[in-house]
Enzyme design. Structure first.
Site, short mmCIF file in Angstrom:
data_model
loop_
_atom_site.label_atom_id
_atom_site.label_comp_id
_atom_site.label_asym_id
_atom_site.label_seq_id
_atom_site.Cartn_x
_atom_site.Cartn_y
_atom_site.Cartn_z
N SER A 310 0.80 -1.21 0.00
CA SER A 310 0.00 0.00 0.00
C SER A 310 0.84 1.27 0.00
O SER A 310 1.49 1.58 -0.98
CB SER A 310 -0.95 -0.05 1.19
OG SER A 310 -1.97 0.90 1.06
N ASP A 321 9.92 5.65 -10.24
CA ASP A 321 9.52 6.26 -11.50
C ASP A 321 10.27 7.54 -11.79
O ASP A 321 10.55 7.86 -12.95
CB ASP A 321 8.01 6.53 -11.49
CG ASP A 321 7.19 5.28 -11.76
OD1 ASP A 321 7.79 4.19 -11.90
OD2 ASP A 321 5.95 5.39 -11.83
N LYS A 335 -0.76 -4.24 -3.11
CA LYS A 335 -2.01 -3.69 -2.60
C LYS A 335 -2.21 -2.30 -3.19
O LYS A 335 -1.69 -1.32 -2.69
CB LYS A 335 -1.96 -3.63 -1.08
CG LYS A 335 -3.22 -3.04 -0.45
CD LYS A 335 -4.40 -3.98 -0.63
CE LYS A 335 -5.63 -3.51 0.13
NZ LYS A 335 -6.13 -2.22 -0.33
#
Length: 456
Positions: A310, A321, A335
């Site tokens: 999560s 990224d 998740k």
């Protein structure tokens, strides 16, 4: 009427909504919890006639059970069970909380709760451990991520809802409970654990030689403050000698979304951190970084594993990224959905999956997880004794190197420095993944220093 958004596995203890290291991993969607009017979310069913037909069927069944069941049923329990079944049939994270469970959740968000110290989710009818929390009864008892809990005090969990199982794992502080565990493909075994008050200190840190090490165990309301405090301490102590930072998110089940955003923002100058996308486009949100990198662009390695879920995946995905950090370890939990806690006045609340979240590049990691840039499994490193061999300096008549003697072997000191640094950590020498992360940061730092100085 408002609701709060959460995201993550469910936790045992007086904690039914992860907010500060507990379970239910809270992904709040506005400055703190992301509240908006629930009434505005009500929409007409696509086919009202069909909905009314099935509601009529439900009423018929309820009436038949009430009139003819062998024992007089409790209508409240029947209806709550029906609601619970409806929500749990949607996905593993949607569920119903009765008034007591909802009240417990509200109390538990204070950061202290009673229980075992373990984050769990439902997996094929049994309880699966996401991760134990550091320094808790479950952690000390040796519970591991991926363990399957098949019985609670001898009672099979098959057929229980996740909330029911969690409720059974709660109890009076000091009272024991026996968990029957299946690990890997082995035989089931019992583990007896005494319940305790679980207090979460979500951020810990220390210096590993010239590299800062910070472990975040959950994204509670103080996570970003704790991280900033640790980094400020590193900079005060080391100054420009600080080579970089290891951010350890292993076995971190998540927490508040605003904390995941704030932690990511510590290392980013600009750009998107995460976005959430709901069924209705107007309910989607986007979170961006503000200027300022607290460690001035120095190397960062993020440690993750299968217990990183999560909010942990939001941080790892954002820094990965943007190319701001190297993610090292094993694939994360996967998740990637957001749950909303929607109060039902006088009847508790419902926990409903309402959105998915996406990394800056548009990746949904729901069910997939974050794949590390460098995959490093857990391993034990053994030092192998090398046979003693003569060196050049041991040979008779060997010439010297033409340099003045300094009274010490500079190269020997450099070679032993890494081991000296390892000894400073919490059993760092036995943590292969952390050792690799520290070596990686030192290698990047050394390369960048030589590049700046024009050394080829």
């Amino acid at each position: 009427m408002t609701y709060r958004q959460f995201c993550g596995p469910l936790k045992t203890g007086l904690k039914v909504g992860l907010v500060t290291g507990f379970a239910l991993i809270a992904l709040a969607a506005s400055p703190l919890y992301g509240e908006r009017a629930f009434a505005a979310q009500k929409t007409k069913p696509a086919n009202p006639e069909a909905a009314y037909e099935y509601l009529s069927l439900f009423g018929d069944v309820l009436e038949k059970v009430r009139d003819d069941y062998v024992e007089k049923p409790t209508e409240k329990k029947m209806i709550e069970a029906a609601i619970s079944g409806m929500l749990s049939s949607l996905d593993p994270h949607s569920s119903y909380m009765d008034a007591k469970s909802y009240a417990d959740m509200q109390v538990e968000t204070k950061g202290e709760f009673g229980g075992l110290g373990i984050e769990v989710t439902m997996d094929n009818g049994v309880i699966k451990v996401v991760s134990p929390i550091d320094d808790t009864p479950a952690f000390r008892a040796g519970i591991k991520p991926g363990d399957l809990i098949i019985k609670l005090d001898g009672q099979p969990v098959m057929g229980m809802t996740l909330n029911n199982a969690v409720d059974k794992m709660r109890g009076k502080v000091g009272a024991p409970i026996v968990l029957t565990i299946m690990r890997g493909g082995g035989e089931p075994f019992d583990v007896s654990i005494k319940r305790a008050i679980i207090q979460i200190k979500s951020v810990r840190g220390h210096m590993e030689g010239d590299v800062g090490y910070v472990r975040i165990t959950s994204f509670n309301e103080q996570a970003d403050i704790g991280l900033k405090r640790q980094i400020a301490g590193f900079k005060k102590k080391m100054g420009t000698r600080l080579r970089g930072l290891v951010l350890d998110l292993r076995n971190n089940p998540g927490g508040l979304l605003n904390q995941a955003v704030s932690v990511s923002d510590v290392f980013l100058d600009r750009g998107e951190i995460v976005s959430t996308r709901a069924r209705r486009p107007e309910d989607s949100m986007r979170f961006n970084a503000r200027p300022g990198d607290m460690i001035d662009g120095k190397p960062v390695v993020v440690l993750v594993n299968g217990g990183s879920a999560s909010a942990s995946e939001i941080v790892a995905g954002a820094l990965q990224d943007h190319g701001r950090a190297i993610v090292l370890g094993t694939k994360t939990f996967g998740k990637g959905s957001v749950q909303s806690i929607i109060p039902l006045p006088g009847h508790g609340a419902m926990r409903l999956t309402t959105a998915r979240y996406y990394t800056p590049s548009g990746r949904s990691i729901q069910g997939v997880g974050i794949t590390p840039d460098i995959i490093v499994p857990v391993a034990k490193v053994e030092v192998v004794a090398q046979p003693q061999r003569a060196r050049e300096s041991d040979l008779r008549g060997a010439i010297n190197n033409g340099l003045p003697k300094t009274g010490g072997d500079k190269n020997k000191g450099a070679a032993t420095g890494a081991n000296d640094n390892q000894a400073q950590g919490d059993d760092t020498a036995n943590d292969y993944q952390l050792t690799r992360a520290l070596d990686l940061i030192r290698g990047i730092s050394l390369y960048e220093k030589r590049a700046r100085n024009g050394v080829q």
